[in-house]
Enzyme design. Structure first.
Site, short mmCIF file in Angstrom:
data_model
loop_
_atom_site.label_atom_id
_atom_site.label_comp_id
_atom_site.label_asym_id
_atom_site.label_seq_id
_atom_site.Cartn_x
_atom_site.Cartn_y
_atom_site.Cartn_z
N SER A 250 -6.89 1.37 -4.57
CA SER A 250 -6.31 2.23 -5.59
C SER A 250 -6.94 3.62 -5.54
O SER A 250 -6.99 4.24 -4.48
CB SER A 250 -6.45 1.56 -6.96
OG SER A 250 -5.70 2.24 -7.94
N ASP A 344 4.38 -2.15 -5.12
CA ASP A 344 3.35 -1.46 -5.90
C ASP A 344 4.04 -0.51 -6.88
O ASP A 344 4.71 0.43 -6.47
CB ASP A 344 2.42 -0.69 -4.96
CG ASP A 344 1.25 -0.03 -5.67
OD1 ASP A 344 1.20 -0.05 -6.92
OD2 ASP A 344 0.36 0.50 -4.97
N HIS A 378 0.12 -4.03 -6.99
CA HIS A 378 -0.91 -3.01 -6.75
C HIS A 378 -2.29 -3.58 -6.45
O HIS A 378 -2.92 -3.21 -5.46
CB HIS A 378 -0.99 -2.08 -7.94
CG HIS A 378 -1.93 -0.92 -7.74
ND1 HIS A 378 -1.75 0.04 -6.76
CD2 HIS A 378 -3.08 -0.58 -8.38
CE1 HIS A 378 -2.73 0.92 -6.81
NE2 HIS A 378 -3.55 0.57 -7.78
#
Length: 428
Positions: A250, A344, A378
């Site tokens: 991330s 995502d 994600h």
């Protein structure tokens, strides 16, 4: 049984009504047990049932924040009175079909939008498994999911400005080293670091905000802080050089790319659903300032359930006004592994990974791999970590959707964990 769809409820009702007498010798087998590592599969088998008997299997745990997680699935025994999760399909519940680790990967929080939190990897995580028939618990066992192998040391970082923990494998070394950098809001996250130390790596779990005396609110990030962490790892007596690896996810993905581009001593970098630009805060290094990628709030989708879909809020890095935010990864001499989830919803990881790869190609480099995971969300974590489809986003200030279909997401985590280890084996 409201979690079952109508057809599964019909099957469940028929087999329960037909077989209400349960043999008291019902046993629950967990192998390996009663202890195993968090990233290892568990083989679950129920014996001693009458044939064609429907039972519920339920798993339960409580994480470090006190949040309870549960999963429940309905199974029907075979002609020998056995339910073997390796070959028997779930008829419904938290998951359906053959998913041998469904009782673990399909755990869901009782507090909505919670992500499984482990603050002390020195202590195993206890998971209770129950076999239930007609409201009665027929068998129950607890399995402890360990994070640290015997002999692995966890050393808090002290005596410098760097904050985090160092995980050292047993033995004199020297060992390859990895810098593990968490997502925004992760403070100090040690699960990956501890599990990788079990496999023979010196791993620093690095914190860069919200931990000890580090700032809780950020308005910029200084690459010199991360440089100190890299230098610390390189100079450690148990570390084998010449370079280290970086593991990121991330927000920390762009930090990892910046370290690779501007710092020496980085040999292999993994970016999991990261961005090829600086995001959220400006990044400072010496006389260089890389501004964050621009955001278009008009592209945020306000869903009917009250959650936000922010996937397209970050603008295209190739647009002229955003080019200053792009990290010059062509300067890096390391190898890259870009992992991107196609579902995502935090941002467009596939686009960012493709642009990063193209930038390297444009500069005559082929020092990268790109892997894409259809239907994954994600937070691609270690194997059997419960899927987290929604969570509070610290930069947005509210709950957002993160995407992913549970089964595909779980399979992606298992595959990526193997790829990460093979990548580091080849390049460190």
């Amino acid at each position: 049984m409201g979690f079952l769809n109508r057809s599964f409820r019909t099957v469940y009702s028929k087999c329960v009504v037909a077989k209400l007498s349960v043999d008291s010798r019902v046993t629950l087998q967990l192998s390996p047990g009663p202890s195993s590592f968090f990233d290892e599969p568990i083989y679950v088998k129920v014996k001693g049932l009458t044939p064609d008997h429907c039972v519920d299997l339920r798993s339960k745990l409580t994480d470090s924040k006190g949040v309870s997680f549960e999963a429940l699935a309905t199974y029907r025994s075979d002609k020998n009175g056995i339910v073997d999760l390796n070959r028997c399909p779930s008829l419904g519940g938290s998951y359906s079909g053959i998913q041998s680790m469904g009782l673990f990967s399909s755990l869901r929080p009782l507090v909505p939008h919670s992500r499984l939190t482990i603050r002390n990897v020195s202590t195993p995580l206890s998971v209770d498994i129950e076999v239930i028939s007609n409201g009665k618990v027929l068998a129950q066992k607890t399995i402890n999911r360990r994070f640290m192998a015997d002999g692995v040391q966890r050393v808090p970082l002290e005596g410098s400005t760097v904050r985090g923990s160092l995980f050292l494998p047993p033995g004199t070394g020297a060992f390859p080293a990895i810098l593990d950098v968490p997502h925004l809001g992760g403070a100090l996250t040690e699960i990956r670091a501890s599990l990788l130390a079990n496999k023979g790596y010196v791993v620093m779990a690095l914190a860069y905000h919200g931990y000890q005396d580090l700032p809780k609110v950020l308005n910029k990030l200084d690459l010199e802080y991360f440089e100190e962490a890299v230098t610390f790892l390189q100079s450690h007596p148990k570390v084998r050089g010449p370079g280290i690896g970086i593991l990121s996810i991330s927000k920390s993905g762009d930090l990892a790319l910046a370290m690779s581009a501007f710092l020496s001593g980085v040999s292999a970098t993994v970016s999991i659903n990261g961005c090829n630009c600086t995001t959220v805060f400006p990044l400072h290094y010496k006389d260089t300032v890389i501004p964050p990628l621009h955001v278009d709030t008009s592209k945020i989708i306000f869903r009917e359930d009250g959650l936000l879909d922010i996937r397209d809020a970050l603008l295209d890095p190739t647009v002229e006004e955003n080019k200053a935010s792009v990290i010059p990864i062509e300067r890096a001499s390391c190898h890259f592994l870009f992992a991107a989830s196609e579902d995502d919803r935090n941002w467009n990881s596939v686009l960012f990974s493709e642009q990063a790869a193209q930038r390297l190609r444009d500069h005559g480099k082929e020092n990268f791999e790109v892997v894409r995971y259809p239907k994954a969300g994600h937070f691609l974590d270690v194997p059997f970590m419960p899927h987290c489809p929604t969570s509070f986003h610290p930069a947005v200030g509210t709950v957002v959707v993160l995407g992913g279909e549970p089964k595909a997401h779980s399979e992606a985590q298992d595959d990526l964990w193997k790829r990460i280890q093979e990548f580091f084996r080849r390049h460190l």
